[in-house]
Design a protein around this motif. Structure first.
Motif, PDB file in Angstrom:
ATOM      1  N   GLU A  84     -11.518   9.789  -4.719  1.00 27.05           N
ATOM      2  CA  GLU A  84     -12.283   8.664  -5.262  1.00 27.05           C
ATOM      3  C   GLU A  84     -12.333   8.737  -6.779  1.00 27.05           C
ATOM      4  O   GLU A  84     -12.525   9.813  -7.357  1.00 27.05           O
ATOM      5  N   SER A 143      -8.779  10.366   1.797  1.00 31.01           N
ATOM      6  CA  SER A 143      -7.586   9.693   1.293  1.00 31.01           C
ATOM      7  C   SER A 143      -6.509  10.679   0.849  1.00 31.01           C
ATOM      8  O   SER A 143      -5.318  10.355   0.866  1.00 31.01           O
ATOM      9  N   TRP A 163      -9.078  -2.670  -7.096  1.00 30.91           N
ATOM     10  CA  TRP A 163      -8.779  -1.368  -7.692  1.00 30.91           C
ATOM     11  C   TRP A 163      -7.364  -1.325  -8.232  1.00 30.91           C
ATOM     12  O   TRP A 163      -7.112  -0.800  -9.322  1.00 30.91           O
ATOM     13  N   ARG A 164      -6.421  -1.891  -7.508  1.00 26.56           N
ATOM     14  CA  ARG A 164      -5.027  -1.891  -7.968  1.00 26.56           C
ATOM     15  C   ARG A 164      -4.893  -2.594  -9.313  1.00 26.56           C
ATOM     16  O   ARG A 164      -4.062  -2.220 -10.141  1.00 26.56           O
ATOM     17  N   GLY A 177     -10.181  -3.577   4.254  1.00 26.27           N
ATOM     18  CA  GLY A 177      -8.840  -3.308   3.763  1.00 26.27           C
ATOM     19  C   GLY A 177      -7.763  -3.959   4.608  1.00 26.27           C
ATOM     20  O   GLY A 177      -8.015  -4.854   5.419  1.00 26.27           O
ATOM     21  N   TYR A 224      -7.260   7.749  -6.156  1.00 30.08           N
ATOM     22  CA  TYR A 224      -6.603   6.921  -5.148  1.00 30.08           C
ATOM     23  C   TYR A 224      -7.345   5.604  -4.889  1.00 30.08           C
ATOM     24  O   TYR A 224      -6.732   4.601  -4.533  1.00 30.08           O
ATOM     25  N   TRP A 225      -8.677   5.635  -5.016  1.00 32.20           N
ATOM     26  CA  TRP A 225      -9.483   4.462  -4.702  1.00 32.20           C
ATOM     27  C   TRP A 225     -10.791   4.564  -5.479  1.00 32.20           C
ATOM     28  O   TRP A 225     -11.085   5.600  -6.084  1.00 32.20           O
ATOM     29  N   ARG A 226     -11.561   3.472  -5.502  1.00 33.53           N
ATOM     30  CA  ARG A 226     -12.829   3.506  -6.219  1.00 33.53           C
ATOM     31  C   ARG A 226     -13.935   2.901  -5.368  1.00 33.53           C
ATOM     32  O   ARG A 226     -13.787   1.817  -4.806  1.00 33.53           O
ATOM     33  N   THR A 236     -12.637  -3.257  -3.704  1.00 33.24           N
ATOM     34  CA  THR A 236     -11.612  -3.458  -2.687  1.00 33.24           C
ATOM     35  C   THR A 236     -10.296  -2.855  -3.159  1.00 33.24           C
ATOM     36  O   THR A 236     -10.114  -2.570  -4.351  1.00 33.24           O
ATOM     37  N   ASP A 237      -9.369  -2.697  -2.230  1.00 34.62           N
ATOM     38  CA  ASP A 237      -8.048  -2.167  -2.591  1.00 34.62           C
ATOM     39  C   ASP A 237      -7.385  -3.024  -3.665  1.00 34.62           C
ATOM     40  O   ASP A 237      -6.820  -2.504  -4.633  1.00 34.62           O
ATOM     41  N   LYS A 288      -6.590   0.003 -11.994  1.00 36.73           N
ATOM     42  CA  LYS A 288      -6.315   1.442 -11.922  1.00 36.73           C
ATOM     43  C   LYS A 288      -5.625   1.969 -13.171  1.00 36.73           C
ATOM     44  O   LYS A 288      -6.004   3.029 -13.697  1.00 36.73           O
ATOM     45  N   ARG A 303       0.843  -1.185   0.000  1.00 40.75           N
ATOM     46  CA  ARG A 303       0.000   0.000   0.000  1.00 40.75           C
ATOM     47  C   ARG A 303       0.887   1.247   0.000  1.00 40.75           C
ATOM     48  O   ARG A 303       1.932   1.269   0.652  1.00 40.75           O
TER      49      ARG A 303
END
Length: 266
Positions: free
Chosen positions: A213, A136, A250-251, A96, A240-242, A246-247, A254, A71
């Motif tokens: 977001e 965030s 999204w990664r 998370g 940074y996130w959606r 989940t993290d 992205k 992260r």
């Protein structure tokens, strides 16, 4: 590199501040940026290796289920005298990886990371500054506000759940700050866009920092570039996130999402 937890503080209902110190920070050197970041490596519970570990070595030697979660977090503050590093974590219960770690952290716990890297610092030659984001982006915005040249107009629009989630912010600039509250809003996802669209922007060359977001940032980017005529070079902009993802999910998407934002511009 690693730091040992010196203290933790619940800054707001959703933000936990963790201060790290110790010999693992002996080589830490802060870059010339206000949006400096470290890449955390958080081991899964029960990992069969020491609390201080080399993330690359773990990936080479351990099966995937034992790989640490990665992260990226903004450096909220670095005190070179005490050699203490401050990070702010957004916590939503057990959701998370990094947030729950911060919520459970106690003095002496170890956090492994790589970095620091850097991406943004306020342009000292800009005539005025715009900062837009959510929780965030709050650590980067708070740190960047402190780096603005004295007297420069600074427009800040931030969204959070309600007044209990606001934090004090200061800057040497001339601050125009407005907090927007999701709770009770008819369409929380449009709060930032509507607030920025309603602005009478200051004259001169801007320097904009717009992060948060993904879908909200997409709309803001389009508005600022197409409707307001900002140059891309004058804007630091990143999702940074959606929401609803989940993290980890999204990664994985992205990069494609960021690439698709250019299609919005025609």
């Amino acid at each position: 590199m690693y730091g040992a937890v010196v203290s933790t503080e619940r800054v707001t209902p959703s933000i936990v501040r963790v201060v790290l110190g110790g010999e693992g920070l002996a080589e830490f050197a802060m870059p010339a940026a206000t949006d400096a970041y470290v890449n955390l490596a958080i081991a899964p519970p029960g990992a069969p290796y020491d609390a201080v570990f080399d993330p690359r070595q773990v990936r080479e030697e351990q099966p995937r289920e034992w790989w640490p979660a990665r992260r990226r977090y903004t450096v909220r503050a670095w005190d070179p005298a005490s050699r203490q590093l401050t990070l702010d974590f957004v916590v939503h219960g057990d959701e998370g990886v990094a947030g729950p770690w911060a919520a459970r952290a106690v003095a002496g716990d170890v956090l492994v990371f790589e970095g620091p890297g850097s991406g943004y610092a306020p342009d000292p030659d800009a005539d005025w500054h715009l900062f837009v984001g959510d929780e965030s982006a709050l650590p980067a915005i708070a740190a960047s506000l402190e780096g603005v040249r004295p007297g420069r107009p600074v427009v800040v629009r931030l969204v959070c759940d309600d007044a209990a989630h606001e934090i004090p912010l200061s800057t040497p600039g001339q601050l125009d700050l407005r907090w927007l509250h999701r709770r009770g809003a008819a369409d929380p996802g449009r709060l930032l866009l509507d607030a920025v669209a309603a602005l009478a922007l200051p004259a001169g060359r801007p320097d904009a920092f717009v992060h948060g977001e993904a879908d909200e940032i997409r709309g803001l980017r389009r508005h600022l570039l197409l409707d307001r005529g900002l140059e891309r070079s004058a804007m630091s902009c990143s999702p940074y996130w959606r929401r609803t993802m989940t993290d980890e999910a999204w990664r994985q998407v992205k990069a494609d999402f960021v690439a698709s934002m250019d299609a919005d511009l025609g």
